[in-house]
Write a protein that holds these residues in place. Structure first.
Motif, PDB file in Angstrom:
ATOM      1  N   GLU A  96       3.536 -12.369   1.064  1.00  0.00           N
ATOM      2  CA  GLU A  96       4.165 -11.588   0.011  1.00  0.00           C
ATOM      3  C   GLU A  96       3.132 -10.767  -0.760  1.00  0.00           C
ATOM      4  OE1 GLU A  96       4.909 -14.698   0.770  1.00  0.00           O
ATOM      5  OE2 GLU A  96       6.981 -14.376   1.437  1.00  0.00           O
ATOM      6  N   GLY A 123       2.939  -6.666  -0.871  1.00  0.00           N
ATOM      7  CA  GLY A 123       2.843  -5.938  -2.133  1.00  0.00           C
ATOM      8  C   GLY A 123       1.699  -4.930  -2.130  1.00  0.00           C
ATOM      9  N   TYR A 124       0.531  -5.350  -1.581  1.00  0.00           N
ATOM     10  CA  TYR A 124      -0.598  -4.420  -1.478  1.00  0.00           C
ATOM     11  C   TYR A 124      -0.231  -3.200  -0.638  1.00  0.00           C
ATOM     12  CZ  TYR A 124      -3.699  -8.224  -3.113  1.00  0.00           C
ATOM     13  OH  TYR A 124      -4.306  -9.218  -3.831  1.00  0.00           O
ATOM     14  N   ARG A 143       2.773  -1.989   0.132  1.00  0.00           N
ATOM     15  CA  ARG A 143       3.779  -1.146  -0.530  1.00  0.00           C
ATOM     16  C   ARG A 143       3.135  -0.257  -1.589  1.00  0.00           C
ATOM     17  NH1 ARG A 143       8.464  -5.770  -1.208  1.00  0.00           N
ATOM     18  NH2 ARG A 143       9.707  -5.221   0.648  1.00  0.00           N
ATOM     19  N   LYS A 144       2.218  -0.814  -2.360  1.00  0.00           N
ATOM     20  CA  LYS A 144       1.565  -0.035  -3.409  1.00  0.00           C
ATOM     21  C   LYS A 144       0.835   1.165  -2.827  1.00  0.00           C
ATOM     22  CE  LYS A 144      -1.575  -0.553  -7.358  1.00  0.00           C
ATOM     23  NZ  LYS A 144      -2.431  -1.502  -8.129  1.00  0.00           N
TER      24      LYS A 144
END
Length: 225
Positions: free
Chosen positions: A193, A197-198, A200-201
């Protein structure tokens, strides 16, 4: 999970091979002859085909020649009771990637299957991949979204490459962890997860729409909303 298509007109052998390879955590399709197998190859794009030489309607060599004539590069393991050198040469020159003479031990078949699937994975690892406006080249270790280059760590790069090789396909958490971090991964349960997140950023930094979607309770999928 890799998909293997077994093509053989012997129902007992077909059932035994299907059971053996299913135990190896492979998805298995079956066909009784080359004529039945051709549309299955087109529809399911298996990683490996195991084909008997002597079959009714369309034998293994003819089936293989049809595949190669269509520029289909699917790995093929040929099974046959014909064990003479000239037979082996004919099978290999027809486009087979490996050749196994009957009778054979199931353990030897499994070893050959895994060896061929490792070759498939090695080739895939070196092929450029793309989806929507994302492109990735494993040989140059570069990734882009649109015109912008993505500055990715090794783990982020490998994670994105896995998703790009399976666009629109839901990948389970365990599969992602095993393929990106290794089968013996024993780290933080939230590491996937965190890295999603990394990614997606970085992928959405310029206001680009989200492409990595969460499938709750299952895993992740790369697709447009």
């Amino acid at each position: 999970m890799s998909t293997v298509l077994i093509v053989d007109d012997d129902p007992k052998l077909l059932k035994m091979l299907q059971r053996t390879l299913t135990y190896e955590n492979l998805s298995v399709l079956t066909a009784a002859n080359g004529l039945e197998a051709l549309p299955l190859v087109q529809a399911h794009k298996p990683s490996l085909v195991i084909a008997d030489w002597m079959m009714p309607k369309m034998d293994g060599v003819t089936f293989l020649q049809r595949l190669r004539a269509e520029d289909n590069k699917t790995m093929v393991l040929m099974l046959t009771a014909r064990d003479a050198i000239e037979d082996r040469v004919e099978g290999l020159e027809s486009g087979a990637d490996d050749y196994l003479a009957k009778p054979f031990a199931p353990a030897e078949l499994v070893a050959r299957v895994h060896a061929l699937l490792r070759r498939v994975q090695a080739e895939l690892q070196n092929q450029p991949a793309s989806y929507a406006d994302i492109t990735l080249d494993p040989l140059t270790r570069q990734a882009h979204r649109g015109e912008g280059e993505l500055n990715l760590t090794l783990t982020e790069f490998n994670l994105l490459h896995l998703l790009l090789r399976h666009p629109r396909q839901v990948l389970e958490r365990d599969r992602i962890l095993s393929e990106v971090w290794g089968y013996d991964f024993g780290g933080n349960d939230n590491v996937l997860e965190i890295y999603i997140g990394y990614l997606r950023k970085k992928l959405e930094a310029e206001g680009s729409p989200r492409l990595i979607q969460t499938v709750r309770g299952v895993g992740y999928v790369l697709r447009e909303e």
